[in-house]
Design a protein around this motif. Structure first.
Motif, PDB file in Angstrom:
ATOM      1  N   ARG A 191       0.819  -1.212   0.000  1.00 13.17           N
ATOM      2  CA  ARG A 191       0.000   0.000   0.000  1.00 13.17           C
ATOM      3  C   ARG A 191       0.847   1.253   0.000  1.00 13.17           C
ATOM      4  O   ARG A 191       0.331   2.354  -0.090  1.00 13.17           O
ATOM      5  CB  ARG A 191      -0.916   0.011   1.238  1.00 13.17           C
ATOM      6  N   ARG A 192       2.172   1.122   0.111  1.00 15.40           N
ATOM      7  CA  ARG A 192       3.076   2.261   0.160  1.00 15.40           C
ATOM      8  C   ARG A 192       4.188   2.072  -0.841  1.00 15.40           C
ATOM      9  O   ARG A 192       4.953   1.107  -0.756  1.00 15.40           O
ATOM     10  CB  ARG A 192       3.694   2.400   1.567  1.00 15.40           C
ATOM     11  N   ALA A 193       4.279   2.993  -1.810  1.00 14.88           N
ATOM     12  CA  ALA A 193       5.354   2.919  -2.800  1.00 14.88           C
ATOM     13  C   ALA A 193       6.703   3.020  -2.110  1.00 14.88           C
ATOM     14  O   ALA A 193       6.916   3.867  -1.247  1.00 14.88           O
ATOM     15  CB  ALA A 193       5.201   4.047  -3.828  1.00 14.88           C
ATOM     16  N   GLY A 194       7.606   2.137  -2.498  1.00 19.73           N
ATOM     17  CA  GLY A 194       8.950   2.146  -1.945  1.00 19.73           C
ATOM     18  C   GLY A 194       9.156   1.167  -0.802  1.00 19.73           C
ATOM     19  O   GLY A 194      10.289   0.896  -0.418  1.00 19.73           O
ATOM     20  N   LEU A 195       8.067   0.610  -0.237  1.00 22.36           N
ATOM     21  CA  LEU A 195       8.186  -0.334   0.875  1.00 22.36           C
ATOM     22  C   LEU A 195       7.880  -1.769   0.464  1.00 22.36           C
ATOM     23  O   LEU A 195       7.914  -2.678   1.281  1.00 22.36           O
ATOM     24  CB  LEU A 195       7.241   0.069   2.016  1.00 22.36           C
ATOM     25  N   GLU A 196       7.565  -1.997  -0.814  1.00 22.31           N
ATOM     26  CA  GLU A 196       7.088  -3.298  -1.252  1.00 22.31           C
ATOM     27  C   GLU A 196       8.107  -4.417  -0.978  1.00 22.31           C
ATOM     28  O   GLU A 196       9.307  -4.225  -1.124  1.00 22.31           O
ATOM     29  CB  GLU A 196       6.781  -3.286  -2.760  1.00 22.31           C
ATOM     30  N   LYS A 197       7.597  -5.570  -0.538  1.00 26.18           N
ATOM     31  CA  LYS A 197       8.417  -6.769  -0.373  1.00 26.18           C
ATOM     32  C   LYS A 197       7.689  -7.949  -0.994  1.00 26.18           C
ATOM     33  O   LYS A 197       6.462  -7.998  -1.017  1.00 26.18           O
ATOM     34  CB  LYS A 197       8.702  -7.042   1.111  1.00 26.18           C
ATOM     35  N   ARG A 198       8.473  -8.899  -1.476  1.00 27.17           N
ATOM     36  CA  ARG A 198       7.912 -10.093  -2.117  1.00 27.17           C
ATOM     37  C   ARG A 198       8.278 -11.321  -1.297  1.00 27.17           C
ATOM     38  O   ARG A 198       9.132 -11.263  -0.404  1.00 27.17           O
ATOM     39  CB  ARG A 198       8.441 -10.194  -3.538  1.00 27.17           C
ATOM     40  N   ILE A 199       7.655 -12.437  -1.620  1.00 33.39           N
ATOM     41  CA  ILE A 199       7.917 -13.664  -0.878  1.00 33.39           C
ATOM     42  C   ILE A 199       9.388 -14.063  -0.995  1.00 33.39           C
ATOM     43  O   ILE A 199       9.970 -14.589  -0.047  1.00 33.39           O
ATOM     44  CB  ILE A 199       6.998 -14.794  -1.375  1.00 33.39           C
ATOM     45  N   THR A 200       9.993 -13.776  -2.150  1.00 36.16           N
ATOM     46  CA  THR A 200      11.426 -14.070  -2.281  1.00 36.16           C
ATOM     47  C   THR A 200      12.246 -13.296  -1.254  1.00 36.16           C
ATOM     48  O   THR A 200      13.254 -13.797  -0.746  1.00 36.16           O
ATOM     49  CB  THR A 200      11.909 -13.728  -3.701  1.00 36.16           C
ATOM     50  N   ASP A 201      11.811 -12.096  -0.921  1.00 32.55           N
ATOM     51  CA  ASP A 201      12.509 -11.307   0.094  1.00 32.55           C
ATOM     52  C   ASP A 201      12.309 -11.905   1.488  1.00 32.55           C
ATOM     53  O   ASP A 201      13.249 -11.967   2.293  1.00 32.55           O
ATOM     54  CB  ASP A 201      12.010  -9.857   0.071  1.00 32.55           C
ATOM     55  N   TYR A 202      11.080 -12.353   1.751  1.00 29.80           N
ATOM     56  CA  TYR A 202      10.804 -12.908   3.078  1.00 29.80           C
ATOM     57  C   TYR A 202      11.558 -14.219   3.307  1.00 29.80           C
ATOM     58  O   TYR A 202      12.069 -14.467   4.404  1.00 29.80           O
ATOM     59  CB  TYR A 202       9.296 -13.137   3.258  1.00 29.80           C
TER      60      TYR A 202
END
Length: 814
Positions: A58-69
């Motif tokens: 919901r916030r541009a610039g903070l996005e994370k994906r499952i690969t990151d987690y």
């Protein structure tokens, strides 16, 4: 962590909401909420990842994906819910942009079959278009606590109404949308002078269809829209080119305005400073925040375009700040409202030229963007319809509530995507347009909003868009967006630069061009930087310092910082040396035996051979940053914000560093030379020490006073402004400038003391020797008085320059 799993998940969700409201500076760190026990760890971690991923997207610039987690938590891959998490990512990402299933499954081959089973039916999926409003949402209808009075415009999926809130007995602006997710709780926290205040939202059921509706309601205040200003501007500009005519009054389709007085002075308002501006009628006005409206407004209307040439007023048209007020008054008169009878803000605006009016408006909107960004909210949809004006002409930014969901509309190829489309593509940044074409592109950040604001300000300034976008006739939406993207990546064309009004300050031209840089890294990085630069454009003296004429002496002087600094320091010290040599030769050296005279010459040679190179090296070391940064900036070198801040600080100190080193050298020499002569075997009378020290004191005063004003004026007028133009200025710069102005009084006093010191030292000379020193002292006194007059003129010039630069830095800057 040993708390219960349910409590950990609840606390994490609550902390995220606190972050979105702006109570926390950074998002909560997921690792702090994961329990220690292995049995519950995966279940709780899965729940936390779901919450974290949804909120971040919901916030541009903070996005994370499952690969990151799973990089951070490898055990996620072994979770029985891993496939569900990956599908959750697909759902979250597809809400904001088109997402190809095949491309997505290639990133997670271990669950590719499950992803295709759930989502693929033909190979790709696009975000679901926003639902449309049910029929019957119109004037006269009552929804929950609101009676809809006036339709203020909108689209099939969102409409704005002027409404009466029965429970509070007040007029409000209500936006009606199909029920769904939104950032309204966060947007409601944006309490700022230049942002339309959102009260709250309500989810209600439509009585006829039973479908959920979202009612977003906000304060209603009198005023107009930027669209109305653009419309009047186009009409006035056409009238100015078509011959004598009367001023054109243009009404704006509905606008969200309100009750209450715009003349109140909200607490915490910072002032622009004593920025004097010459208006179209030649009058002077002081523009400040004091007395600006505390109210907010919301509206939908028609566009602002801008400027008239010299002599337009004689033909009956209205330009300058008066044009903005005319547009606001026209919108109010169309609704039967009365403009404020006596308003300082309106008087100040009326005194501005049109470029200064544009800078005045832009500075406030930039502040709004900065405030929203610091609360984790981006706008993503800046356009004339979302810029509103109160009855006093104060701008306010509306429709932050769209947030990231904005990307769910106006996809390439969809009906209505044209160069003049209602989705407002022509105000979009290159990265925003690229995100329409490439599903893998990163979502734009606040620099995209800065770009959009600059496009709007350019239109206000010139009356035309900075880019000649391609025709949409017979072209698909994808082709239109691609053509627009190509033009923006090519930069602002010469034809657009030629359309700038003749009285556009060079500073405003520079600021807007930097905002419109194709690369986000080349723009102002946040609203605070842009606000500071636009403030600078409002002060005639400050903007002349920062953006002098290209062929002016100040610009040419930037190319030779080292030689100029050497002359500024060296010339007064050379004159002091001549005085010192003449005086010491008459009173000391000529009376020495020949042998001691040779010793004196030897000591002088050794002393000068050591002292001068050391002093020069020390001076260059202390001044290295201002001198080298200035030289390299002129040749395209880029510096970080921290490096520029250090360079600005050192540049303001270069004058003092350049005088205290010679001052110390003169005073040390006053002690070392007599001691060295004695050590060499010279027989010196006792009074020789006093004469020598007195002469050195006069020379030290000369070295302290006169070079200071020469090099400080040079650095403040030539070197420092180009550093200020790089942005990232703040309260520290304001304090440094103010402190330099105060310290300059000390050096002015030193300049006044030079002839007095010369006369005072003559009193230590015996009456028999007075005729030997009368000529040097006379020259020192006359020259010192003339030098003081010059120093005083430079002091006043420096004082005015420093005051102008202080005014150009917003008080609210960090």
């Amino acid at each position: 962590m040993n708390e219960s799993p349910g409590l950990a998940v609840s606390r994490f969700a609550a902390d995220w909401e606190s972050t979105l409201r702006g109570d926390r500076e950074e998002p909560p760190r997921l690792a702090r909420y994961v329990p220690d026990g292995w049995e519950l760890r995966l279940d709780v971690l899965t729940a936390l990842v779901r919450i974290d991923m949804r909120q971040r997207w919901r916030r541009a610039g903070l996005e994370k994906r499952i690969t990151d987690y799973r990089t951070e938590f490898p055990e996620v891959t072994g979770s029985p819910d891993f496939a569900d998490l990956v599908c959750e990512e697909y759902l979250v990402r597809s809400r904001y942009r088109s997402l190809d299933v095949d491309t997505f499954t290639a990133e997670y081959p271990e669950v590719a079959g499950e992803i295709r089973r759930r989502f693929a039916d033909g190979g790709s999926a696009a975000p679901t278009p926003p639902p449309t409003l049910p029929e019957g949402i119109e004037i006269g209808r009552s929804l929950d606590d609101f009676d809809l009075l006036t339709d203020l415009g909108g689209a099939d999926h969102s409409r704005m109404f002027l409404a009466r809130q029965r429970s509070m007995q007040r007029l409000v602006a209500v936006r009606v949308e199909p029920g769904g997710d939104s950032d309204t709780p966060t947007v409601a926290q944006l309490d700022h002078h230049y942002i339309v205040r959102v009260f709250d939202q309500r989810l209600v059921a439509d009585g006829s269809t039973g479908k959920p509706l979202r009612l977003l309601y906000m304060q209603y205040l009198p005023g107009g829209t930027a669209e109305g200003v653009l419309t009047l501007l186009r009409a006035q500009r056409a009238a100015a080119h078509s011959g004598p005519t009367r001023p054109v009054a243009v009404t704006t389709p509905g606008a969200v305005e309100g009750t209450g007085s715009d003349s109140e002075s909200p607490e915490g308002f910072d002032r622009v400073g004593a920025a004097q501006a010459t208006g179209a009628d030649g009058g002077l006005g002081t523009v400040g925040d004091a007395g600006e409206a505390a109210g907010e407004a919301h509206s939908a209307g028609t566009p602002v375009r801008a400027h008239g040439g010299v002599g337009a007023a004689a033909r009956g048209t209205v330009f300058g700040g008066a044009l903005l007020l005319r547009a606001v008054d026209s919108a109010m008169e169309a609704r039967g409202e009365i403009r404020p009878a006596d308003s300082r803000v309106r008087r100040d605006i009326a005194a501005l030229s049109w470029p200064e009016t544009v800078a005045w408006v832009g500075r406030r909107l930039a502040e709004a963007l900065d405030h929203a960004e610091r609360h984790g909210v981006l706008h993503h949809d800046i356009r004339p319809g979302n810029v509103l004006f109160t009855a006093e002409g104060v701008p306010k930014l509306a429709d932050f509530a769209l947030g990231a969901l904005y990307w769910n509309t106006g996809l390439p190829g969809a009906a209505g995507v044209t160069a003049d489309d209602p989705a407002g593509l022509r105000w979009r940044s290159p990265e925003a347009l690229a995100a329409r074409l490439d599903p893998t592109a990163a979502l734009p950040d606040t620099r995209s909003d800065i770009y959009s604001l600059a496009v709007l300000l350019w239109e206000m300034l010139t009356g035309t868009a900075p880019f000649d976008d391609p025709s949409s006739d017979g072209a698909s939406g994808h082709e239109v967006v691609t053509g627009m993207l190509d033009r923006r990546r090519a930069g602002v064309p010469e034809s657009a630069l030629a359309a700038l009004p003749a009285d556009t300050p060079a500073a405003l031209r520079r600021v807007l061009l930097e905002c419109l840089h194709p690369d986000p890294a080349g723009r102002w990085q946040n609203g605070a930087e842009l606000a500071g630069q636009l403030d600078l454009c409002m002060d005639a003296r400050a903007r002349d310092l920062v953006d002098p004429p290209p062929k002016s002496l100040r610009v040419r002087a930037r190319r030779w910082p080292v030689p100029i600094a050497a002359v500024c320091v060296g010339l007064p010290n050379a004159l002091a040396s001549m005085y010192n040599i003449r005086l010491n030769q008459s009173l000391i050296v000529d009376r020495m035996p020949i042998t001691d005279q040779h010793r004196f010459e030897a000591v002088a040679l050794v002393n000068n051979a050591i002292a001068f190179p050391l002093a020069a090296l020390l001076l260059f070391w202390l001044a290295r940053r201002p001198l080298t940064v200035s030289y390299r900036l002129a040749r395209g070198r880029q510096y970080s914000a921290a490096e520029l801040a250090r360079a600005r600080s050192d540049t303001l100190l270069i004058g003092e560093r350049s005088v205290w080193v010679p001052f110390a050298a003169w005073m040390i020499a006053g002690v070392v030379w007599p001691l060295a002569l004695s050590a060499a075997g010279a027989q010196l009378p006792r009074h020789t020490f006093a004469h020598f020290l007195a002469a050195q004191l006069v020379c030290a005063a000369i070295a302290l006073a006169y070079p200071y004003f020469l090099i400080t004026v040079y650095s403040v007028r030539s070197l420092y402004p180009q550093l200020l133009a790089r942005g990232a200025v703040g309260a520290a710069d304001r304090r440094q400038l103010a402190a330099l102005a105060r310290r300059s009084n000390v050096y002015l006093a030193a300049a006044a003391s030079v002839p007095l010191l010369g006369v005072a030292t003559a009193t230590f000379v015996s009456p028999l020797d007075l005729e030997l020193v009368i000529v040097p002292v006379r020259w020192l006194s006359v020259g010192g008085i003339l030098a003081f007059v010059v120093s005083y003129r430079l002091f006043r010039l420096l004082e005015e320059d420093l005051q102008a630069l202080v005014r150009a830095i917003p008080r609210g800057a960090p």
